[in-house]
Design an enzyme around this catalytic site. Sequence first.
Site, mmCIF file in Angstrom:
data_model
loop_
_atom_site.group_PDB
_atom_site.id
_atom_site.type_symbol
_atom_site.label_atom_id
_atom_site.label_comp_id
_atom_site.label_asym_id
_atom_site.label_seq_id
_atom_site.Cartn_x
_atom_site.Cartn_y
_atom_site.Cartn_z
ATOM 1 N N GLU A 136 55.561 30.129 61.996
ATOM 2 C CA GLU A 136 55.048 28.890 62.592
ATOM 3 C C GLU A 136 54.274 28.078 61.566
ATOM 4 O O GLU A 136 54.266 26.847 61.599
ATOM 5 C CB GLU A 136 54.212 29.222 63.837
ATOM 6 C CG GLU A 136 55.129 29.620 64.996
ATOM 7 C CD GLU A 136 54.554 30.589 65.996
ATOM 8 O OE1 GLU A 136 53.321 30.779 66.034
ATOM 9 O OE2 GLU A 136 55.360 31.182 66.745
ATOM 10 N N HIS A 139 53.230 33.322 58.314
ATOM 11 C CA HIS A 139 53.881 33.330 59.625
ATOM 12 C C HIS A 139 54.858 32.153 59.715
ATOM 13 O O HIS A 139 54.588 31.072 59.198
ATOM 14 C CB HIS A 139 52.845 33.241 60.747
ATOM 15 C CG HIS A 139 53.439 33.517 62.098
ATOM 16 N ND1 HIS A 139 54.142 32.564 62.794
ATOM 17 C CD2 HIS A 139 53.474 34.644 62.840
ATOM 18 C CE1 HIS A 139 54.584 33.101 63.922
ATOM 19 N NE2 HIS A 139 54.186 34.359 63.980
ATOM 20 N N SER A 175 59.471 38.938 70.190
ATOM 21 C CA SER A 175 59.783 39.344 71.567
ATOM 22 C C SER A 175 59.660 40.848 71.807
ATOM 23 O O SER A 175 60.437 41.425 72.583
ATOM 24 C CB SER A 175 61.168 38.830 71.982
ATOM 25 O OG SER A 175 61.166 37.419 71.996
ATOM 26 N N ASN A 195 49.029 38.987 67.928
ATOM 27 C CA ASN A 195 48.849 37.638 67.394
ATOM 28 C C ASN A 195 48.692 36.680 68.570
ATOM 29 O O ASN A 195 49.664 36.375 69.253
ATOM 30 C CB ASN A 195 50.079 37.275 66.541
ATOM 31 C CG ASN A 195 50.019 35.860 66.010
ATOM 32 O OD1 ASN A 195 48.995 35.186 66.108
ATOM 33 N ND2 ASN A 195 51.129 35.399 65.441
ATOM 34 N N PHE A 196 47.457 36.223 68.791
ATOM 35 C CA PHE A 196 47.202 35.350 69.946
ATOM 36 C C PHE A 196 47.737 33.930 69.731
ATOM 37 O O PHE A 196 47.854 33.178 70.683
ATOM 38 C CB PHE A 196 45.692 35.250 70.216
ATOM 39 C CG PHE A 196 45.076 36.456 70.869
ATOM 40 C CD1 PHE A 196 45.826 37.575 71.181
ATOM 41 C CD2 PHE A 196 43.713 36.461 71.185
ATOM 42 C CE1 PHE A 196 45.237 38.680 71.797
ATOM 43 C CE2 PHE A 196 43.116 37.547 71.802
ATOM 44 C CZ PHE A 196 43.876 38.666 72.105
ATOM 45 N N LYS A 197 47.982 33.567 68.475
ATOM 46 C CA LYS A 197 48.372 32.178 68.161
ATOM 47 C C LYS A 197 47.297 31.233 68.732
ATOM 48 O O LYS A 197 46.119 31.549 68.646
ATOM 49 C CB LYS A 197 49.777 31.882 68.691
ATOM 50 C CG LYS A 197 50.771 32.967 68.244
ATOM 51 C CD LYS A 197 52.198 32.644 68.516
ATOM 52 C CE LYS A 197 53.074 33.791 68.013
ATOM 53 N NZ LYS A 197 54.492 33.529 68.140
ATOM 54 N N GLY A 256 59.116 34.440 70.438
ATOM 55 C CA GLY A 256 58.837 33.670 71.643
ATOM 56 C C GLY A 256 60.066 33.322 72.466
ATOM 57 O O GLY A 256 59.996 32.478 73.357
ATOM 58 N N GLU A 308 59.803 39.205 61.029
ATOM 59 C CA GLU A 308 59.879 38.512 62.314
ATOM 60 C C GLU A 308 60.982 37.461 62.269
ATOM 61 O O GLU A 308 60.750 36.329 61.811
ATOM 62 C CB GLU A 308 58.554 37.806 62.609
ATOM 63 C CG GLU A 308 57.364 38.724 62.704
ATOM 64 C CD GLU A 308 56.225 38.049 63.454
ATOM 65 O OE1 GLU A 308 55.848 38.588 64.504
ATOM 66 O OE2 GLU A 308 55.756 36.997 63.022
HETATM 67 P P1 PGA Z 1 56.337 36.900 70.257
HETATM 68 O O1 PGA Z 1 55.650 36.404 68.872
HETATM 69 O O2 PGA Z 1 55.964 38.329 70.452
HETATM 70 O O3 PGA Z 1 55.763 36.007 71.305
HETATM 71 O O4 PGA Z 1 57.818 36.726 70.079
HETATM 72 C C1 PGA Z 1 55.578 37.250 67.764
HETATM 73 C C2 PGA Z 1 54.911 36.564 66.583
HETATM 74 O O5 PGA Z 1 55.216 35.390 66.315
HETATM 75 O O6 PGA Z 1 54.066 37.164 65.904
#
Ligand code: PGA
Length: 235
Positions: A90, A88, A193, A6-8, A163, A157
């Site tokens: 976010e 997700h 993470s 997931n590049f976000k 993150g 998640e």
């Molecule tokens: P991360 O993000 O690996 O940077 O913790 C995972 C995600 O939100 O899909």
Amino acid sequence: MIFAANFKMNHTRASTAAYLDRLEAILKAAEYPFKVMVFPPATALQPSREWITVGVQNAYPAESGAYTGEIGLSQLAEFGIDTVLVGHSERRNLLGESQEFIAEKFGYFADKGLQIVYCVGEPLEVRESGFEAVAEYLWEQFDGIDLDYERLIVAYEPVWAIGTGRAASVEEIAATHAELRRRIGRPLLYGGSVKPSNIAEIGAVTDVDGVLVGSASLDPESFHAMMIAMAPPQV
Ligand code: PGA
């Protein structure tokens, strides 16, 4: 095993293309028994490769129309995009998507037959309230979701692990995935993470069918290092 990147809001159109070229070369040479998915920003969408499914991080539940700033099915179709990330944390927390809207998206894209990576995860205060609270919170995030949808993949998640560099422990992941497994027969991914140094222990947990990786997926060599850890080259 599924490896999803997931590049976000990272990478550009050009750097995504270079990334996919590099990753494709790696996968072609290694012939890993993995299913690999990459979710770049919407501006960098492009058709899937032979070894890599390209998916979208978000889309609006409509073909096209008056939805300023959104992309819908007709924009996805131009690139042959057949996989969508829904729910997700976010988008739930930063962009304010409600469970009702997330369920509407899920229903729309399921109806259109897309593969859906559906994300759930609890915040820290819920985790600290004990496992029963976690289970209750997670199941509420499945309100309105068809758990039997045949193209469903679920990603657990925990918000506090995303993150932060602090992944959930193997015990926490095992217990949570076992809980999800009670009602979900589809693949279960863990995210939060995941990195080259912890992939082997996380990937070995029962009911972890794959990982959804943010930061540690941004460099193809780091993403590859995780695959090597799960499938050491035969010598
Ligand atoms: P991360 O993000 O690996 O940077 O913790 C995972 C995600 O939100 O899909």
